[in-house]
Design a protein around this motif. Structure first.
Motif, PDB file in Angstrom:
ATOM      1  N   ILE A   1       0.837  -1.206   0.000  1.00  0.00           N
ATOM      2  CA  ILE A   1       0.000   0.000   0.000  1.00  0.00           C
ATOM      3  C   ILE A   1       0.871   1.255   0.000  1.00  0.00           C
ATOM      4  O   ILE A   1       0.588   2.231  -0.705  1.00  0.00           O
ATOM      5  CB  ILE A   1      -0.951  -0.003   1.209  1.00  0.00           C
ATOM      6  CG1 ILE A   1      -1.995  -1.119   1.058  1.00  0.00           C
ATOM      7  CG2 ILE A   1      -1.648   1.342   1.363  1.00  0.00           C
ATOM      8  CD1 ILE A   1      -2.882  -1.308   2.271  1.00  0.00           C
ATOM      9  N   SER A   2       1.947   1.223   0.781  1.00  0.00           N
ATOM     10  CA  SER A   2       2.857   2.378   0.822  1.00  0.00           C
ATOM     11  C   SER A   2       3.491   2.632  -0.546  1.00  0.00           C
ATOM     12  O   SER A   2       3.616   3.781  -0.990  1.00  0.00           O
ATOM     13  CB  SER A   2       3.940   2.150   1.870  1.00  0.00           C
ATOM     14  OG  SER A   2       3.386   2.001   3.161  1.00  0.00           O
ATOM     15  N   MET A   3       3.876   1.552  -1.214  1.00  0.00           N
ATOM     16  CA  MET A   3       4.462   1.719  -2.541  1.00  0.00           C
ATOM     17  C   MET A   3       3.434   2.222  -3.543  1.00  0.00           C
ATOM     18  O   MET A   3       3.757   3.031  -4.430  1.00  0.00           O
ATOM     19  CB  MET A   3       5.072   0.393  -3.012  1.00  0.00           C
ATOM     20  CG  MET A   3       6.260  -0.067  -2.200  1.00  0.00           C
ATOM     21  SD  MET A   3       7.217  -1.360  -3.032  1.00  0.00           S
ATOM     22  CE  MET A   3       7.874  -0.459  -4.444  1.00  0.00           C
ATOM     23  N   LEU A   4       2.188   1.760  -3.414  1.00  0.00           N
ATOM     24  CA  LEU A   4       1.137   2.247  -4.316  1.00  0.00           C
ATOM     25  C   LEU A   4       0.881   3.733  -4.090  1.00  0.00           C
ATOM     26  O   LEU A   4       0.691   4.492  -5.043  1.00  0.00           O
ATOM     27  CB  LEU A   4      -0.143   1.440  -4.099  1.00  0.00           C
ATOM     28  CG  LEU A   4      -1.322   1.788  -5.010  1.00  0.00           C
ATOM     29  CD1 LEU A   4      -0.944   1.553  -6.465  1.00  0.00           C
ATOM     30  CD2 LEU A   4      -2.546   0.975  -4.636  1.00  0.00           C
ATOM     31  N   ILE A   5       0.898   4.158  -2.818  1.00  0.00           N
ATOM     32  CA  ILE A   5       0.729   5.579  -2.513  1.00  0.00           C
ATOM     33  C   ILE A   5       1.877   6.389  -3.109  1.00  0.00           C
ATOM     34  O   ILE A   5       1.670   7.478  -3.660  1.00  0.00           O
ATOM     35  CB  ILE A   5       0.633   5.791  -0.990  1.00  0.00           C
ATOM     36  CG1 ILE A   5      -0.675   5.206  -0.450  1.00  0.00           C
ATOM     37  CG2 ILE A   5       0.720   7.281  -0.641  1.00  0.00           C
ATOM     38  CD1 ILE A   5      -0.790   5.254   1.062  1.00  0.00           C
ATOM     39  N   SER A   6       3.094   5.859  -3.006  1.00  0.00           N
ATOM     40  CA  SER A   6       4.246   6.577  -3.575  1.00  0.00           C
ATOM     41  C   SER A   6       4.127   6.708  -5.085  1.00  0.00           C
ATOM     42  O   SER A   6       4.489   7.747  -5.661  1.00  0.00           O
ATOM     43  CB  SER A   6       5.548   5.848  -3.208  1.00  0.00           C
ATOM     44  OG  SER A   6       5.680   4.635  -3.929  1.00  0.00           O
ATOM     45  N   LEU A   7       3.592   5.668  -5.754  1.00  0.00           N
ATOM     46  CA  LEU A   7       3.394   5.735  -7.199  1.00  0.00           C
ATOM     47  C   LEU A   7       2.410   6.843  -7.563  1.00  0.00           C
ATOM     48  O   LEU A   7       2.692   7.685  -8.425  1.00  0.00           O
ATOM     49  CB  LEU A   7       2.890   4.389  -7.714  1.00  0.00           C
ATOM     50  CG  LEU A   7       2.434   4.361  -9.188  1.00  0.00           C
ATOM     51  CD1 LEU A   7       3.608   4.584 -10.117  1.00  0.00           C
ATOM     52  CD2 LEU A   7       1.730   3.039  -9.507  1.00  0.00           C
ATOM     53  N   CYS A   8       1.251   6.834  -6.898  1.00  0.00           N
ATOM     54  CA  CYS A   8       0.208   7.815  -7.218  1.00  0.00           C
ATOM     55  C   CYS A   8       0.641   9.226  -6.826  1.00  0.00           C
ATOM     56  O   CYS A   8       0.409  10.185  -7.590  1.00  0.00           O
ATOM     57  CB  CYS A   8      -1.092   7.442  -6.502  1.00  0.00           C
ATOM     58  SG  CYS A   8      -1.783   5.846  -6.992  1.00  0.00           S
ATOM     59  N   TRP A   9       1.267   9.356  -5.665  1.00  0.00           N
ATOM     60  CA  TRP A   9       1.670  10.685  -5.184  1.00  0.00           C
ATOM     61  C   TRP A   9       2.707  11.313  -6.125  1.00  0.00           C
ATOM     62  O   TRP A   9       2.578  12.472  -6.524  1.00  0.00           O
ATOM     63  CB  TRP A   9       2.213  10.571  -3.761  1.00  0.00           C
ATOM     64  CG  TRP A   9       2.502  11.904  -3.108  1.00  0.00           C
ATOM     65  CD1 TRP A   9       2.081  13.127  -3.533  1.00  0.00           C
ATOM     66  CD2 TRP A   9       3.277  12.120  -1.936  1.00  0.00           C
ATOM     67  NE1 TRP A   9       2.529  14.103  -2.677  1.00  0.00           N
ATOM     68  CE2 TRP A   9       3.272  13.513  -1.695  1.00  0.00           C
ATOM     69  CE3 TRP A   9       3.968  11.278  -1.061  1.00  0.00           C
ATOM     70  CZ2 TRP A   9       3.943  14.074  -0.614  1.00  0.00           C
ATOM     71  CZ3 TRP A   9       4.627  11.840   0.025  1.00  0.00           C
ATOM     72  CH2 TRP A   9       4.616  13.220   0.245  1.00  0.00           C
ATOM     73  N   THR A  10       3.716  10.547  -6.489  1.00  0.00           N
ATOM     74  CA  THR A  10       4.741  11.083  -7.380  1.00  0.00           C
ATOM     75  C   THR A  10       4.172  11.415  -8.746  1.00  0.00           C
ATOM     76  O   THR A  10       4.533  12.435  -9.357  1.00  0.00           O
ATOM     77  CB  THR A  10       5.893  10.071  -7.523  1.00  0.00           C
ATOM     78  OG1 THR A  10       6.381   9.724  -6.227  1.00  0.00           O
ATOM     79  CG2 THR A  10       7.021  10.650  -8.354  1.00  0.00           C
ATOM     80  N   HIS A  11       3.262  10.566  -9.233  1.00  0.00           N
ATOM     81  CA  HIS A  11       2.626  10.859 -10.520  1.00  0.00           C
ATOM     82  C   HIS A  11       1.851  12.177 -10.450  1.00  0.00           C
ATOM     83  O   HIS A  11       1.920  13.003 -11.382  1.00  0.00           O
ATOM     84  CB  HIS A  11       1.693   9.720 -10.914  1.00  0.00           C
ATOM     85  CG  HIS A  11       0.892  10.001 -12.146  1.00  0.00           C
ATOM     86  ND1 HIS A  11       1.424   9.953 -13.411  1.00  0.00           N
ATOM     87  CD2 HIS A  11      -0.414  10.362 -12.304  1.00  0.00           C
ATOM     88  CE1 HIS A  11       0.493  10.262 -14.298  1.00  0.00           C
ATOM     89  NE2 HIS A  11      -0.627  10.522 -13.661  1.00  0.00           N
ATOM     90  N   LEU A  12       1.120  12.396  -9.359  1.00  0.00           N
ATOM     91  CA  LEU A  12       0.373  13.644  -9.204  1.00  0.00           C
ATOM     92  C   LEU A  12       1.306  14.841  -9.072  1.00  0.00           C
ATOM     93  O   LEU A  12       1.008  15.928  -9.581  1.00  0.00           O
ATOM     94  CB  LEU A  12      -0.548  13.551  -7.987  1.00  0.00           C
ATOM     95  CG  LEU A  12      -1.761  12.628  -8.129  1.00  0.00           C
ATOM     96  CD1 LEU A  12      -2.505  12.520  -6.813  1.00  0.00           C
ATOM     97  CD2 LEU A  12      -2.700  13.132  -9.216  1.00  0.00           C
ATOM     98  N   VAL A  13       2.428  14.653  -8.385  1.00  0.00           N
ATOM     99  CA  VAL A  13       3.396  15.747  -8.257  1.00  0.00           C
ATOM    100  C   VAL A  13       3.920  16.150  -9.638  1.00  0.00           C
ATOM    101  O   VAL A  13       4.005  17.337  -9.973  1.00  0.00           O
ATOM    102  CB  VAL A  13       4.553  15.342  -7.329  1.00  0.00           C
ATOM    103  CG1 VAL A  13       5.700  16.350  -7.417  1.00  0.00           C
ATOM    104  CG2 VAL A  13       4.073  15.240  -5.882  1.00  0.00           C
ATOM    105  N   ILE A  14       4.268  15.168 -10.455  1.00  0.00           N
ATOM    106  CA  ILE A  14       4.757  15.463 -11.806  1.00  0.00           C
ATOM    107  C   ILE A  14       3.690  16.183 -12.614  1.00  0.00           C
ATOM    108  O   ILE A  14       3.966  17.188 -13.299  1.00  0.00           O
ATOM    109  CB  ILE A  14       5.190  14.160 -12.502  1.00  0.00           C
ATOM    110  CG1 ILE A  14       6.386  13.538 -11.774  1.00  0.00           C
ATOM    111  CG2 ILE A  14       5.539  14.422 -13.965  1.00  0.00           C
ATOM    112  CD1 ILE A  14       6.759  12.160 -12.267  1.00  0.00           C
ATOM    113  N   LYS A  15       2.463  15.699 -12.543  1.00  0.00           N
ATOM    114  CA  LYS A  15       1.367  16.331 -13.294  1.00  0.00           C
ATOM    115  C   LYS A  15       1.121  17.756 -12.820  1.00  0.00           C
ATOM    116  O   LYS A  15       0.918  18.676 -13.626  1.00  0.00           O
ATOM    117  CB  LYS A  15       0.087  15.510 -13.139  1.00  0.00           C
ATOM    118  CG  LYS A  15      -1.106  16.065 -13.905  1.00  0.00           C
ATOM    119  CD  LYS A  15      -2.304  15.151 -13.749  1.00  0.00           C
ATOM    120  CE  LYS A  15      -2.947  15.310 -12.397  1.00  0.00           C
ATOM    121  NZ  LYS A  15      -3.682  16.605 -12.279  1.00  0.00           N
TER     122      LYS A  15
END
Length: 230
Positions: free
Chosen positions: A97-111
């Motif tokens: 779950i932590s890794m999934l959050i890191s994926l989504c969070w970083t993607h949103l930061v880039i966007k």
């Protein structure tokens, strides 16, 4: 009609007719909002077309997002292969779950870095009548340095707060909105202050209905689906 008559395959044309009916109903429902949405879209495109560098930033950050996804996928596969069978299921679930959050969070930061950069560049075009490569590069630099904290905070909390707003009626949650990124890019406010100023602006001008108009978002969604299909 032939498909409907063919019993094993009737579900496909049925879904097609259903989608057509929904599309026509939605089109009739929003028809009176099309001119206003068209003017907004035209104005935004004029700002974006004022310099080629805005498009280059978008394409560059798309490559960054793709590289991040590849890197995350390799890390996730490595974690599953090396740690998945060594730790208890409870801790493994927390790790995943932590890794999934890191994926989504970083993607949103880039966007949202792109969104803040474009807001700053279009703001310069709107207020100063000029938007060149220097302006865009300075805007991108600010997004990666001075404004990165606000972008990261918004990327982390905005979606959970928007979900919370759907089930509660706390007024202070209205200050957390996606329009904050525009204020962050143009004026350099913090995310919370930017969202509050945007919310107060819409209230003062009685633009709540305008803000809730998501017709342009649906247009971009359809265009994205069409491009990905080709």
């Amino acid at each position: 009609l032939i498909g409907l008559a063919m019993k094993p395959f009737y579900i496909i044309p049925t879904l097609g007719f259903g989608a057509l009916a929904v599309t026509l109903t939605y089109s009739l429902w929003v028809w009176d909002r099309v001119p206003f949405a068209g003017i907004n879209l035209y104005t935004a495109l004029c700002g974006v077309r004022s310099t080629l560098f805005i498009l280059l930033i978008g394409m560059l950050m798309s490559l960054v997002a793709f590289a991040w996804f590849i890197l995350w996928s390799m890390a996730f596969i490595g974690v599953v292969d090396n740690l998945g069978h060594r730790i208890q299921d409870y801790y493994a679930a927390l790790l995943y779950i932590s890794m999934l959050i890191s994926l989504c969070w970083t993607h949103l930061v880039i966007k949202n870095i792109v969104q803040v950069t474009v807001a700053a560049a279009v703001g310069a075009w709107w207020f100063e009548g000029d938007c060149n490569g220097v302006v865009v590069s300075k805007a991108l630099s600010r997004s990666f340095t001075k404004l990165l904290g606000s972008i990261c905070l918004g990327s982390l909390v905005l979606i959970p707060i928007q979900l919370l707003r759907c089930i509660t009626c706390f007024d202070f949650l209205e200050s957390y909105n996606s329009w904050a990124y525009t204020y962050v890019g143009i004026y350099g406010y913090s995310f919370v202050e930017a969202g509050d100023r945007a919310h107060r602006l819409f209230q003062a001008r009685e633009w709540q209905q305008v803000v809730n108009d998501n017709l342009i978002h649906f247009v971009f969604l359809m265009v994205s689906i069409g491009i990905s299909g080709f």
